[in-house]
Scaffold this motif. Sequence first.
Motif, PDB file in Angstrom:
ATOM      1  N   ALA A  58      29.694  26.446  43.165  1.00  0.00           N
ATOM      2  CA  ALA A  58      30.267  26.411  41.669  1.00  0.00           C
ATOM      3  C   ALA A  58      31.338  27.503  41.518  1.00  0.00           C
ATOM      4  O   ALA A  58      32.381  27.249  40.940  1.00  0.00           O
ATOM      5  CB  ALA A  58      28.834  26.636  40.788  1.00  0.00           C
ATOM      6  N   PHE A  59      31.130  28.574  42.223  1.00  0.00           N
ATOM      7  CA  PHE A  59      32.068  29.494  41.951  1.00  0.00           C
ATOM      8  C   PHE A  59      33.430  29.243  42.734  1.00  0.00           C
ATOM      9  O   PHE A  59      34.492  29.615  42.466  1.00  0.00           O
ATOM     10  CB  PHE A  59      31.351  30.870  42.633  1.00  0.00           C
ATOM     11  N   LEU A  60      33.424  28.655  44.149  1.00  0.00           N
ATOM     12  CA  LEU A  60      34.437  28.194  44.694  1.00  0.00           C
ATOM     13  C   LEU A  60      35.368  27.205  43.734  1.00  0.00           C
ATOM     14  O   LEU A  60      36.531  27.111  43.643  1.00  0.00           O
ATOM     15  CB  LEU A  60      33.996  27.431  46.030  1.00  0.00           C
ATOM     16  N   TYR A 119      40.160  42.801  37.254  1.00  0.00           N
ATOM     17  CA  TYR A 119      39.206  41.952  37.655  1.00  0.00           C
ATOM     18  C   TYR A 119      38.000  41.936  36.813  1.00  0.00           C
ATOM     19  O   TYR A 119      37.598  43.084  36.403  1.00  0.00           O
ATOM     20  CB  TYR A 119      39.028  42.160  39.080  1.00  0.00           C
ATOM     21  N   GLN A 120      37.542  40.934  36.635  1.00  0.00           N
ATOM     22  CA  GLN A 120      36.185  40.604  35.843  1.00  0.00           C
ATOM     23  C   GLN A 120      35.150  40.152  36.676  1.00  0.00           C
ATOM     24  O   GLN A 120      35.478  39.424  37.640  1.00  0.00           O
ATOM     25  CB  GLN A 120      36.395  39.794  34.431  1.00  0.00           C
ATOM     26  N   LEU A 121      33.885  40.356  36.404  1.00  0.00           N
ATOM     27  CA  LEU A 121      32.826  39.813  37.296  1.00  0.00           C
ATOM     28  C   LEU A 121      32.252  38.605  36.737  1.00  0.00           C
ATOM     29  O   LEU A 121      31.951  38.454  35.551  1.00  0.00           O
ATOM     30  CB  LEU A 121      31.881  40.882  37.539  1.00  0.00           C
ATOM     31  N   LEU A 122      31.914  37.621  37.747  1.00  0.00           N
ATOM     32  CA  LEU A 122      31.045  36.439  37.226  1.00  0.00           C
ATOM     33  C   LEU A 122      29.420  36.916  38.136  1.00  0.00           C
ATOM     34  O   LEU A 122      29.719  36.858  39.161  1.00  0.00           O
ATOM     35  CB  LEU A 122      31.599  34.878  37.501  1.00  0.00           C
ATOM     36  N   ILE A 145      35.881  38.033  40.133  1.00  0.00           N
ATOM     37  CA  ILE A 145      34.976  37.967  41.307  1.00  0.00           C
ATOM     38  C   ILE A 145      33.673  37.633  41.188  1.00  0.00           C
ATOM     39  O   ILE A 145      33.209  38.038  40.020  1.00  0.00           O
ATOM     40  CB  ILE A 145      34.988  39.557  41.930  1.00  0.00           C
ATOM     41  N   ALA A 146      33.059  36.670  41.861  1.00  0.00           N
ATOM     42  CA  ALA A 146      31.786  36.406  41.686  1.00  0.00           C
ATOM     43  C   ALA A 146      30.837  37.412  42.452  1.00  0.00           C
ATOM     44  O   ALA A 146      31.042  37.711  43.679  1.00  0.00           O
ATOM     45  CB  ALA A 146      31.776  34.785  42.060  1.00  0.00           C
ATOM     46  N   VAL A 147      29.819  37.453  41.795  1.00  0.00           N
ATOM     47  CA  VAL A 147      28.530  38.390  42.331  1.00  0.00           C
ATOM     48  C   VAL A 147      27.335  37.452  42.499  1.00  0.00           C
ATOM     49  O   VAL A 147      26.909  37.011  41.236  1.00  0.00           O
ATOM     50  CB  VAL A 147      28.506  39.556  41.635  1.00  0.00           C
ATOM     51  N   VAL A 148      26.855  37.423  43.575  1.00  0.00           N
ATOM     52  CA  VAL A 148      25.359  36.618  43.655  1.00  0.00           C
ATOM     53  C   VAL A 148      24.315  37.741  43.862  1.00  0.00           C
ATOM     54  O   VAL A 148      24.349  38.245  45.292  1.00  0.00           O
ATOM     55  CB  VAL A 148      25.601  35.593  44.776  1.00  0.00           C
ATOM     56  N   LEU A 171      34.187  36.948  46.490  1.00  0.00           N
ATOM     57  CA  LEU A 171      32.669  36.877  46.433  1.00  0.00           C
ATOM     58  C   LEU A 171      32.009  37.928  47.101  1.00  0.00           C
ATOM     59  O   LEU A 171      32.397  38.341  48.315  1.00  0.00           O
ATOM     60  CB  LEU A 171      32.340  35.692  47.095  1.00  0.00           C
ATOM     61  N   VAL A 172      31.006  38.471  46.268  1.00  0.00           N
ATOM     62  CA  VAL A 172      29.978  39.191  46.840  1.00  0.00           C
ATOM     63  C   VAL A 172      28.770  38.647  46.857  1.00  0.00           C
ATOM     64  O   VAL A 172      28.272  38.273  45.928  1.00  0.00           O
ATOM     65  CB  VAL A 172      30.118  40.662  46.027  1.00  0.00           C
ATOM     66  N   LEU A 173      28.075  38.779  48.293  1.00  0.00           N
ATOM     67  CA  LEU A 173      26.645  38.108  48.084  1.00  0.00           C
ATOM     68  C   LEU A 173      25.560  39.345  48.642  1.00  0.00           C
ATOM     69  O   LEU A 173      26.097  40.324  49.073  1.00  0.00           O
ATOM     70  CB  LEU A 173      26.748  37.356  49.419  1.00  0.00           C
ATOM     71  N   THR A 174      24.552  38.967  48.312  1.00  0.00           N
ATOM     72  CA  THR A 174      23.290  39.820  48.662  1.00  0.00           C
ATOM     73  C   THR A 174      22.558  39.323  49.672  1.00  0.00           C
ATOM     74  O   THR A 174      21.994  38.363  49.797  1.00  0.00           O
ATOM     75  CB  THR A 174      22.386  39.869  47.339  1.00  0.00           C
TER      76      THR A 174
END
Length: 323
Positions: free
Chosen positions: A107-109, A87-90, A59-62, A116-119
């Motif tokens: 890049a994450f896609l 699950y691991q975080l990027l 799972i990507a985190v921005v 994906l988690v966005l701020t």
Amino acid sequence: MEDVAREAGVAPITVSRALNTPGKLSPHTLKAVRTAIERLRYVPNLTAGSLASNRSRTIAVVVPTISNSIFSDTIDGLAQALAPHGYQLLLGQTQYRESEEAALVQAFLGRRVDGLVLTGVAHARGVRRSLQRSGIPVVETWDLTARPIHSLVGFSNHEAGRAAARYLVGKGYRSLAFIGGTDDRSTARLRGFREAAAAAGGLKVREALVPAPSSPADASRALGELLAEGTPRAVFCSNDMLAAGALFECARRRIAVPGQLAVMGFADLPIAANIEPALTSMQVRATEMGVRAGQILLGHLQGSAPQERVVDLGFAVVERAST
């Protein structure tokens, strides 16, 4: 994987489950597989596994920055929710630039993340459409909007700013100031702060803006600018690290807090309760935000979309000695 299975006395599919969905195995079986993995020093080929299963288990985190601990509790909450399910975080940081967020999303896609988690809810042009077309679940955090990309867990920065002004005015402070960044969420807090101040008898708000990401040193300089034009009675800072910087500057100048100047922060980080004087702050439940975002992602990935697209966790004023 077959060697591990033979060593553990299980089927290869059980080894796969131990790596990808450990929660589905009994503690005894999971321990046997992990012992075999450690004994054989087996390192799974995650790339091959993701190609076969169409799942990367990541799972990507921005976030805007990792230099300020304001977002670390949310990241920790995400990890708490996702790690037990394999699950691991990027992690990527934007430095508060929408263009950098857009680059990270692409890049994450490209790395085939599962979610994906966005701020925040303000994104560069094209990001929203790209994510809607990607087919992966997206959870926005740290703000509110009626039109999230997919799902949202957060609170209203605008209303939090209004609540801060109402609190300070209710304490009897009439000369108000604001120290904060120029990012969207800080700007929303300032806008709400101004509106509530104006509604309380037409009070004006003096402001000193700092670059993002900000530091306590930025707040020291900003407070100096405000003091050069006359000492306000209360200052609302858009995060606790800025508020800490303001308290440090007050100590250097021998300005009594709250006797001469009240100081209020935002986010209720651990420093708020431990600095001297203890800092009044706006609590926003950052860890729960991460946990709920992780749970929503798991629901999407397991085929059960959440009933609520928008989860408003709200906020609360935590009163301490600085006001």
